[in-house]
Design an enzyme around this catalytic site. Sequence first.
Site, PDB file in Angstrom:
ATOM      1  N   TYR A 163       0.838  -1.208   0.000  1.00 40.02           N
ATOM      2  CA  TYR A 163       0.000   0.000   0.000  1.00 40.02           C
ATOM      3  C   TYR A 163       0.869   1.253   0.000  1.00 40.02           C
ATOM      4  O   TYR A 163       0.615   2.193  -0.771  1.00 40.02           O
ATOM      5  CB  TYR A 163      -0.910  -0.007   1.226  1.00 40.02           C
ATOM      6  CG  TYR A 163      -1.759   1.242   1.361  1.00 40.02           C
ATOM      7  CD1 TYR A 163      -2.881   1.427   0.564  1.00 40.02           C
ATOM      8  CD2 TYR A 163      -1.432   2.240   2.280  1.00 40.02           C
ATOM      9  CE1 TYR A 163      -3.657   2.567   0.674  1.00 40.02           C
ATOM     10  CE2 TYR A 163      -2.198   3.385   2.402  1.00 40.02           C
ATOM     11  CZ  TYR A 163      -3.309   3.548   1.597  1.00 40.02           C
ATOM     12  OH  TYR A 163      -4.061   4.684   1.706  1.00 40.02           O
ATOM     13  N   LYS A 167       1.118   4.368  -2.875  1.00 40.70           N
ATOM     14  CA  LYS A 167       0.915   5.788  -2.576  1.00 40.70           C
ATOM     15  C   LYS A 167       2.182   6.605  -2.851  1.00 40.70           C
ATOM     16  O   LYS A 167       2.105   7.774  -3.243  1.00 40.70           O
ATOM     17  CB  LYS A 167       0.463   5.960  -1.128  1.00 40.70           C
ATOM     18  CG  LYS A 167      -0.956   5.460  -0.873  1.00 40.70           C
ATOM     19  CD  LYS A 167      -1.976   6.182  -1.757  1.00 40.70           C
ATOM     20  CE  LYS A 167      -3.396   5.814  -1.445  1.00 40.70           C
ATOM     21  NZ  LYS A 167      -4.380   6.550  -2.268  1.00 40.70           N
TER      22      LYS A 167
END
Length: 292
Positions: A163, A167
Site C-alpha cells: 500500500y 501511494k
Amino acid sequence: MNNIFLCKTRIRIMSDPKVVLVTGCAKGGIGYEYCKAFAEQNCHVVASDIPQRMDDVVELSSEKIEALELDVASDESVSSAVEKIISKYGHIDILINNAGIGSTGPLAELPLNIVSKAWEINTLGQLRLVQQVVPHMASRRSGSIVNVGSVVGRVPTPWAGSYCASKAAVHAISNALRLELRPFGINVVIVMPGAIRSNFGSNSMEKLGNNDWKLYKDFKDSIAERAKASQGSKATDATVFARHVAKKVLSPRPPKQIVFGHMTGLFAVLSWSPIWVRDLFFSNLFNLNKKL
C-alpha cells in the site's frame, strides 16, 4: 463586439457551479464526505464508484450531487464516465482521485495478485482518470487534479509495504504532473491524509482473513494492528477532513500539498529522521525486534 462577447462568456463560465468528479464514494468512506463537502461549497458533484457500491452512492443524490458508475481499473468505464460528464456539462473543473484499497501483509508472502490489484486501483487508476480528463481541462486552460496519496507514501511502514509503495508512486506521478501540466493552467494537488476515521480499516481487516501466513504466523496480531492502525480513537473525523480539503482546493491559489489529520505531525518528524530512528520506532511498534 467580439471582446464584449468573450467578456460575457468568461463571466458566465466563472459564475457557473464548478463540476467536481469524485471517485470512490461508497458510504462510510472519505469520498462520500468529499461529495458532501464540495456540494456545501455550491459545486455540482458527480459521485462515482464501482457497480457493486452504487446503492451507497445513489443515497448521496440531491440537487447538487449525482451518481455515476465508474470503475477506475477499467479503461472503458473511465472513458465512458468522463465522456458522459463532458457531454452533459461541457467541462470537469476538479477531479478528486480518491478511489483506493488497502493492501496489508508482509511483502515476502503477500500474494502478487493482491499487490497488483492495489497498484492497479491506487496508482494506475488515478493516472487513468488523469489521461481522460486532462485533454478537456487543457482545452479550457483551467482545472484542478487532486490526487489522494498518504503520509505513508512518504514514510512507509512494516506490514503495509504494498500500500505504501502504491501511494509513493502517486506522489511521484503527482510531482511530475504538476510541472508537466503547468503550461495548460492545470493545478495538481497532492492530499496526504493522516489517520482519518472511515471504513478503510474495517475493509483492510476483512481482506486479512483470507491470508494464512507461514513465515510470519507469529506476527499475525501485529499485522492485524497495522491494518486498523488509522482507526484509533484519536483519528480525525472524515467530515472535518473532507471540508478542510474542499476549502483548500477551491481557494484562489490551491496549495501543492494538503497534509491534514491525526498523526501527520509524527510522520513529518519521521520523514526528517535518520533511517535508523525510523527503523527503531517501527520495530518497537510492530514487534519486529524479536529473533525467530
